[in-house]
Design a protein around this motif. Sequence first.
Motif, PDB file in Angstrom:
ATOM      1  N   ARG A 230       0.670  -1.359  -0.144  1.00 55.62           N
ATOM      2  CA  ARG A 230      -0.060   0.080  -0.039  1.00 55.62           C
ATOM      3  C   ARG A 230       0.863   1.277   0.016  1.00 55.62           C
ATOM      4  O   ARG A 230       0.665   2.146  -0.829  1.00 55.62           O
ATOM      5  CB  ARG A 230      -0.768  -0.217   1.119  1.00 55.62           C
ATOM      6  CG  ARG A 230      -1.937   1.211   1.212  1.00 55.62           C
ATOM      7  CD  ARG A 230      -2.761   1.310   2.620  1.00 55.62           C
ATOM      8  NE  ARG A 230      -2.125   1.423   3.576  1.00 55.62           N
ATOM      9  CZ  ARG A 230      -2.138   2.774   4.096  1.00 55.62           C
ATOM     10  NH1 ARG A 230      -2.379   3.678   3.331  1.00 55.62           N
ATOM     11  NH2 ARG A 230      -1.167   2.819   5.126  1.00 55.62           N
TER      12      ARG A 230
ATOM     13  N   ASN B 194       3.899   1.666  -0.864  1.00 59.84           N
ATOM     14  CA  ASN B 194       4.715   1.395  -2.360  1.00 59.84           C
ATOM     15  C   ASN B 194       3.739   2.060  -3.283  1.00 59.84           C
ATOM     16  O   ASN B 194       4.202   2.944  -4.168  1.00 59.84           O
ATOM     17  CB  ASN B 194       5.361  -0.034  -2.661  1.00 59.84           C
ATOM     18  CG  ASN B 194       6.572  -0.160  -1.948  1.00 59.84           C
ATOM     19  OD1 ASN B 194       7.068   0.425  -1.285  1.00 59.84           O
ATOM     20  ND2 ASN B 194       6.526  -1.587  -1.999  1.00 59.84           N
ATOM     21  N   PHE B 195       2.512   1.741  -3.303  1.00 64.85           N
ATOM     22  CA  PHE B 195       1.375   2.052  -4.155  1.00 64.85           C
ATOM     23  C   PHE B 195       1.291   3.468  -4.101  1.00 64.85           C
ATOM     24  O   PHE B 195       1.224   4.240  -4.972  1.00 64.85           O
ATOM     25  CB  PHE B 195       0.077   1.335  -4.102  1.00 64.85           C
ATOM     26  CG  PHE B 195      -0.884   1.860  -5.093  1.00 64.85           C
ATOM     27  CD1 PHE B 195      -0.796   1.511  -6.509  1.00 64.85           C
ATOM     28  CD2 PHE B 195      -1.892   2.231  -4.597  1.00 64.85           C
ATOM     29  CE1 PHE B 195      -1.697   1.791  -7.322  1.00 64.85           C
ATOM     30  CE2 PHE B 195      -2.939   2.905  -5.508  1.00 64.85           C
ATOM     31  CZ  PHE B 195      -2.949   2.574  -6.921  1.00 64.85           C
ATOM     32  N   ILE B 196       1.158   4.062  -2.877  1.00 64.82           N
ATOM     33  CA  ILE B 196       1.017   5.485  -2.612  1.00 64.82           C
ATOM     34  C   ILE B 196       2.067   6.144  -3.196  1.00 64.82           C
ATOM     35  O   ILE B 196       2.078   7.542  -3.551  1.00 64.82           O
ATOM     36  CB  ILE B 196       0.636   5.493  -1.101  1.00 64.82           C
ATOM     37  CG1 ILE B 196      -0.750   5.141  -0.637  1.00 64.82           C
ATOM     38  CG2 ILE B 196       0.539   7.137  -0.485  1.00 64.82           C
ATOM     39  CD1 ILE B 196      -0.937   5.123   0.878  1.00 64.82           C
ATOM     40  N   ASN B 197       3.436   5.763  -2.660  1.00 64.71           N
ATOM     41  CA  ASN B 197       4.515   6.568  -3.268  1.00 64.71           C
ATOM     42  C   ASN B 197       4.594   6.419  -4.534  1.00 64.71           C
ATOM     43  O   ASN B 197       4.816   7.618  -5.267  1.00 64.71           O
ATOM     44  CB  ASN B 197       5.552   5.773  -2.582  1.00 64.71           C
ATOM     45  CG  ASN B 197       5.859   5.806  -0.999  1.00 64.71           C
ATOM     46  OD1 ASN B 197       5.192   7.052  -0.594  1.00 64.71           O
ATOM     47  ND2 ASN B 197       6.539   5.387  -0.455  1.00 64.71           N
ATOM     48  N   SER B 198       4.366   5.329  -5.373  1.00 61.38           N
ATOM     49  CA  SER B 198       4.457   5.399  -6.665  1.00 61.38           C
ATOM     50  C   SER B 198       3.453   6.354  -7.568  1.00 61.38           C
ATOM     51  O   SER B 198       3.716   6.905  -8.336  1.00 61.38           O
ATOM     52  CB  SER B 198       4.148   3.868  -7.100  1.00 61.38           C
ATOM     53  OG  SER B 198       4.008   3.609  -8.675  1.00 61.38           O
ATOM     54  N   THR B 199       2.209   6.124  -6.862  1.00 64.51           N
ATOM     55  CA  THR B 199       1.061   7.044  -7.312  1.00 64.51           C
ATOM     56  C   THR B 199       1.381   8.532  -7.285  1.00 64.51           C
ATOM     57  O   THR B 199       1.208   9.463  -8.148  1.00 64.51           O
ATOM     58  CB  THR B 199      -0.131   6.731  -6.799  1.00 64.51           C
ATOM     59  OG1 THR B 199      -0.384   5.321  -6.774  1.00 64.51           O
ATOM     60  CG2 THR B 199      -1.436   7.494  -7.270  1.00 64.51           C
ATOM     61  N   SER B 200       1.906   8.769  -5.908  1.00 64.33           N
ATOM     62  CA  SER B 200       2.618  10.315  -5.569  1.00 64.33           C
ATOM     63  C   SER B 200       3.451  10.491  -6.787  1.00 64.33           C
ATOM     64  O   SER B 200       3.396  11.800  -7.174  1.00 64.33           O
ATOM     65  CB  SER B 200       2.949  10.401  -4.408  1.00 64.33           C
ATOM     66  OG  SER B 200       3.213  11.703  -3.940  1.00 64.33           O
ATOM     67  N   LYS B 201       4.308   9.956  -6.953  1.00 63.29           N
ATOM     68  CA  LYS B 201       5.601  10.091  -7.878  1.00 63.29           C
ATOM     69  C   LYS B 201       4.716  10.462  -9.465  1.00 63.29           C
ATOM     70  O   LYS B 201       5.132  11.108 -10.251  1.00 63.29           O
ATOM     71  CB  LYS B 201       6.601   8.965  -7.836  1.00 63.29           C
ATOM     72  CG  LYS B 201       7.711   9.459  -8.879  1.00 63.29           C
ATOM     73  CD  LYS B 201       8.737   8.118  -8.840  1.00 63.29           C
ATOM     74  CE  LYS B 201       9.486   8.096  -7.666  1.00 63.29           C
ATOM     75  NZ  LYS B 201      10.533   7.134  -7.426  1.00 63.29           N
ATOM     76  N   THR B 202       4.058   9.430  -9.869  1.00 61.16           N
ATOM     77  CA  THR B 202       3.342   9.493 -10.860  1.00 61.16           C
ATOM     78  C   THR B 202       2.831  10.841 -11.281  1.00 61.16           C
ATOM     79  O   THR B 202       2.563  11.552 -12.138  1.00 61.16           O
ATOM     80  CB  THR B 202       2.492   8.285 -11.350  1.00 61.16           C
ATOM     81  OG1 THR B 202       3.324   7.273 -11.234  1.00 61.16           O
ATOM     82  CG2 THR B 202       1.951   8.431 -12.609  1.00 61.16           C
ATOM     83  N   LEU B 203       1.947  11.309  -9.992  1.00 65.24           N
ATOM     84  CA  LEU B 203       1.237  12.209 -10.044  1.00 65.24           C
ATOM     85  C   LEU B 203       1.959  13.723 -10.251  1.00 65.24           C
ATOM     86  O   LEU B 203       1.752  14.549 -11.123  1.00 65.24           O
ATOM     87  CB  LEU B 203       0.365  12.588  -8.880  1.00 65.24           C
ATOM     88  CG  LEU B 203      -1.058  11.719  -8.811  1.00 65.24           C
ATOM     89  CD1 LEU B 203      -1.640  11.468  -7.558  1.00 65.24           C
ATOM     90  CD2 LEU B 203      -1.977  12.054  -9.888  1.00 65.24           C
TER      91      LEU B 203
END
Length: 181
Positions: A107, A109-118
């Motif tokens: 979760r 990792n997903f939040i960090n990845s999504t934040s980076k993508t955003l």
Amino acid sequence: MKNVTDSFVSLGHWPSAGSFGFNTDILATNLINLSVVLGVLVFFGKGVLSDLLDNRKQRILNTIRNSEELRGGAIEQLEKARTRLRKVEMEADQFRVNGYSEIERERLNFINSTSKTLKQLENYKNETINFEQQRAINQVRQLVFQQALQGALGTLSSCLNNELHLRTIRANIGMLGAITD
């Protein structure tokens, strides 16, 4: 009681061979018959009855012994099953804890990845907006420049006559000559 005693007394005195008679006293004759039958049974059946009872006793003891062995085996299997159950429960708890921590890690990792993508998408959006603004500004500049040039040419065309035009050309040629020297 007198009849019983009389029947025993009469047993001792058998009638003579020529006479035959029935004893009609039922209680006395049944008691005699029962005592004779019991005596014969005790004498001849004592060994058989004893063997039957011993065999029955051995079968019961064997059954009890087998039951105790089966009970012991069942208790042992139950303890093994309980031990295995505790082990499986511990493993399940470990998997559950590991699963929860793995889920939490995924979760995050997903939040960090999504934040980076955003953030990247935000940067691309800003770059695209800046590029489009520059392009729009350049287009507006070109349009303004073209309109100003057309306006200046229109003004020059209307204001310039041949004589003024020739004088401007000579002045420009003179300035060019001075620059080259």
